[in-house]
Design a protein around this motif. Structure first.
Motif, PDB file in Angstrom:
ATOM      1  N   VAL A 193       0.836  -1.196   0.000  1.00  0.00           N
ATOM      2  CA  VAL A 193       0.000   0.000   0.000  1.00  0.00           C
ATOM      3  C   VAL A 193       0.876   1.254   0.000  1.00  0.00           C
ATOM      4  CG1 VAL A 193      -1.691   1.321   1.340  1.00  0.00           C
ATOM      5  CG2 VAL A 193      -1.976  -1.148   1.043  1.00  0.00           C
ATOM      6  N   LEU A 194       1.911   1.264   0.826  1.00  0.00           N
ATOM      7  CA  LEU A 194       2.783   2.446   0.899  1.00  0.00           C
ATOM      8  C   LEU A 194       3.548   2.681  -0.401  1.00  0.00           C
ATOM      9  CD1 LEU A 194       4.118   2.174   4.555  1.00  0.00           C
ATOM     10  CD2 LEU A 194       2.292   3.659   3.654  1.00  0.00           C
ATOM     11  N   ASN A 195       3.858   1.620  -1.124  1.00  0.00           N
ATOM     12  CA  ASN A 195       4.511   1.786  -2.424  1.00  0.00           C
ATOM     13  C   ASN A 195       3.582   2.449  -3.432  1.00  0.00           C
ATOM     14  OD1 ASN A 195       7.006   0.737  -1.706  1.00  0.00           O
ATOM     15  ND2 ASN A 195       6.439  -1.341  -2.249  1.00  0.00           N
ATOM     16  N   ASN A 196       2.284   2.261  -3.290  1.00  0.00           N
ATOM     17  CA  ASN A 196       1.295   2.860  -4.179  1.00  0.00           C
ATOM     18  C   ASN A 196       0.787   4.209  -3.673  1.00  0.00           C
ATOM     19  OD1 ASN A 196       0.513   0.814  -6.424  1.00  0.00           O
ATOM     20  ND2 ASN A 196       0.766  -0.399  -4.570  1.00  0.00           N
ATOM     21  N   ALA A 197       0.934   4.467  -2.399  1.00  0.00           N
ATOM     22  CA  ALA A 197       0.334   5.640  -1.768  1.00  0.00           C
ATOM     23  C   ALA A 197       0.816   6.987  -2.301  1.00  0.00           C
ATOM     24  CB  ALA A 197       0.525   5.572  -0.252  1.00  0.00           C
ATOM     25  N   PRO A 198       2.089   7.180  -2.623  1.00  0.00           N
ATOM     26  CA  PRO A 198       2.500   8.526  -3.054  1.00  0.00           C
ATOM     27  C   PRO A 198       1.726   9.061  -4.262  1.00  0.00           C
ATOM     28  CG  PRO A 198       4.419   7.239  -2.489  1.00  0.00           C
ATOM     29  CD  PRO A 198       3.239   6.290  -2.473  1.00  0.00           C
ATOM     30  N   ALA A 199       1.339   8.208  -5.164  1.00  0.00           N
ATOM     31  CA  ALA A 199       0.568   8.651  -6.324  1.00  0.00           C
ATOM     32  C   ALA A 199      -0.891   8.927  -5.955  1.00  0.00           C
ATOM     33  CB  ALA A 199       0.627   7.587  -7.420  1.00  0.00           C
ATOM     34  N   ILE A 200      -1.337   8.404  -4.825  1.00  0.00           N
ATOM     35  CA  ILE A 200      -2.733   8.537  -4.394  1.00  0.00           C
ATOM     36  C   ILE A 200      -2.860   9.642  -3.340  1.00  0.00           C
ATOM     37  CG2 ILE A 200      -4.639   7.342  -3.226  1.00  0.00           C
ATOM     38  CD1 ILE A 200      -3.377   4.695  -4.362  1.00  0.00           C
ATOM     39  N   ALA A 201      -2.130   9.483  -2.245  1.00  0.00           N
ATOM     40  CA  ALA A 201      -2.194  10.422  -1.120  1.00  0.00           C
ATOM     41  C   ALA A 201      -1.031  11.396  -1.245  1.00  0.00           C
ATOM     42  CB  ALA A 201      -2.151   9.663   0.199  1.00  0.00           C
ATOM     43  N   PHE A 202      -1.087  12.231  -2.259  1.00  0.00           N
ATOM     44  CA  PHE A 202       0.059  13.078  -2.559  1.00  0.00           C
ATOM     45  C   PHE A 202       0.220  14.263  -1.628  1.00  0.00           C
ATOM     46  CE2 PHE A 202      -3.408  13.907  -5.536  1.00  0.00           C
ATOM     47  CZ  PHE A 202      -3.669  15.252  -5.316  1.00  0.00           C
ATOM     48  N   ASN A 203      -0.797  14.576  -0.837  1.00  0.00           N
ATOM     49  CA  ASN A 203      -0.669  15.642   0.159  1.00  0.00           C
ATOM     50  C   ASN A 203      -0.455  15.078   1.558  1.00  0.00           C
ATOM     51  OD1 ASN A 203      -0.988  17.765  -1.647  1.00  0.00           O
ATOM     52  ND2 ASN A 203      -3.206  17.710  -1.481  1.00  0.00           N
ATOM     53  N   THR A 204      -1.326  14.141   1.953  1.00  0.00           N
ATOM     54  CA  THR A 204      -1.270  13.622   3.321  1.00  0.00           C
ATOM     55  C   THR A 204      -1.764  12.191   3.366  1.00  0.00           C
ATOM     56  OG1 THR A 204      -1.756  15.838   4.192  1.00  0.00           O
ATOM     57  CG2 THR A 204      -2.081  13.978   5.701  1.00  0.00           C
ATOM     58  N   LEU A 205      -1.017  11.346   4.053  1.00  0.00           N
ATOM     59  CA  LEU A 205      -1.451   9.991   4.380  1.00  0.00           C
ATOM     60  C   LEU A 205      -1.322   9.862   5.892  1.00  0.00           C
ATOM     61  CD1 LEU A 205      -2.303   7.104   3.670  1.00  0.00           C
ATOM     62  CD2 LEU A 205       0.123   6.575   3.341  1.00  0.00           C
ATOM     63  N   PHE A 206      -2.398   9.469   6.543  1.00  0.00           N
ATOM     64  CA  PHE A 206      -2.389   9.367   7.999  1.00  0.00           C
ATOM     65  C   PHE A 206      -3.157   8.141   8.436  1.00  0.00           C
ATOM     66  CE2 PHE A 206      -6.358  11.531   7.161  1.00  0.00           C
ATOM     67  CZ  PHE A 206      -7.221  11.053   8.129  1.00  0.00           C
ATOM     68  N   LEU A 207      -3.025   7.815   9.725  1.00  0.00           N
ATOM     69  CA  LEU A 207      -3.816   6.745  10.322  1.00  0.00           C
ATOM     70  C   LEU A 207      -4.170   7.120  11.745  1.00  0.00           C
ATOM     71  CD1 LEU A 207      -1.989   4.923  12.497  1.00  0.00           C
ATOM     72  CD2 LEU A 207      -0.889   4.231  10.391  1.00  0.00           C
ATOM     73  N   LEU A 208      -5.235   6.507  12.220  1.00  0.00           N
ATOM     74  CA  LEU A 208      -5.719   6.707  13.581  1.00  0.00           C
ATOM     75  C   LEU A 208      -5.816   5.346  14.234  1.00  0.00           C
ATOM     76  CD1 LEU A 208      -8.623   9.136  12.632  1.00  0.00           C
ATOM     77  CD2 LEU A 208      -6.370   9.775  13.506  1.00  0.00           C
ATOM     78  N   THR A 209      -5.350   5.239  15.467  1.00  0.00           N
ATOM     79  CA  THR A 209      -5.381   3.951  16.149  1.00  0.00           C
ATOM     80  C   THR A 209      -5.470   4.164  17.655  1.00  0.00           C
ATOM     81  OG1 THR A 209      -4.364   1.748  16.214  1.00  0.00           O
ATOM     82  CG2 THR A 209      -2.850   3.631  16.205  1.00  0.00           C
ATOM     83  N   ASN A 210      -5.159   3.112  18.395  1.00  0.00           N
ATOM     84  CA  ASN A 210      -5.237   3.135  19.847  1.00  0.00           C
ATOM     85  C   ASN A 210      -3.948   2.554  20.418  1.00  0.00           C
ATOM     86  OD1 ASN A 210      -5.975   1.677  22.549  1.00  0.00           O
ATOM     87  ND2 ASN A 210      -7.574   3.217  22.246  1.00  0.00           N
ATOM     88  N   LYS A 211      -3.538   3.057  21.565  1.00  0.00           N
ATOM     89  CA  LYS A 211      -2.307   2.601  22.217  1.00  0.00           C
ATOM     90  C   LYS A 211      -2.286   1.098  22.482  1.00  0.00           C
ATOM     91  CE  LYS A 211      -1.532   7.031  24.470  1.00  0.00           C
ATOM     92  NZ  LYS A 211      -1.640   7.789  25.705  1.00  0.00           N
ATOM     93  N   LYS A 212      -3.464   0.470  22.576  1.00  0.00           N
ATOM     94  CA  LYS A 212      -3.532  -0.979  22.793  1.00  0.00           C
ATOM     95  C   LYS A 212      -2.922  -1.754  21.621  1.00  0.00           C
ATOM     96  CE  LYS A 212      -7.813  -1.007  25.484  1.00  0.00           C
ATOM     97  NZ  LYS A 212      -9.210  -1.488  25.503  1.00  0.00           N
TER      98      LYS A 212
END
Length: 135
Positions: free
Chosen positions: A74-93
């Motif tokens: 996914v990260l290899n493909n992401a620069p052409a897709i998320a060209f401004n910002t790529l982020f994620l949200l998760t939990n400390k668990k």
């Protein structure tokens, strides 16, 4: 690990409408012995802004590096897709997942937390993709 929130139920219940039709992407990981064992999506949040979301691997395939391979794909493909910002949200668990994200170029980001963290009740970690994996 968590109870499903309404946003999870909406996305999982109709990924075509809630991810694909809105300009997002979904990938699956297939294992030769177990079939489809993992998934990951990029959900469009704005022009060139995407959330890495709904990443998971079935328990039978954990420890086989399926998640890492899927994330790297996914990260290899992401620069052409998320060209401004790529982020994620998760939990400390999700310690193992957070380590995987850090290892693959994500950094903790208060700005992302402030802007998008309220999307999920369980969110207490926000990360921004900076690239340059450390593996």
């Amino acid at each position: 690990m968590f109870r499903l929130e309404s946003v999870d139920e909406a996305v999982i219940g109709n990924p075509q409408r809630n991810i694909i039709d809105k300009g997002g992407y979904i990938w699956f990981a297939e294992h030769p012995d177990f079939g489809i064992v993992g998934t990951c999506a990029l959900m469009k949040k704005g022009e060139g802004v995407f959330e890495l979301t709904k990443m998971g691997v079935v328990s039978e395939a954990r420890g086989l590096k399926v998640g890492e391979g899927l994330l790297q794909y996914v990260l290899n493909n992401a620069p052409a897709i998320a060209f401004n910002t790529l982020f994620l949200l998760t939990n400390k668990k999700c310690e193992a997942a957070i380590h995987l994200y850090e290892k693959n170029g994500f950094v903790h980001c208060e700005e992302i937390m402030q802007k998008f963290g309220c999307s999920y009740e369980r969110c207490d970690v926000a990360m921004h993709y900076k690239g340059n994996a450390t593996n």
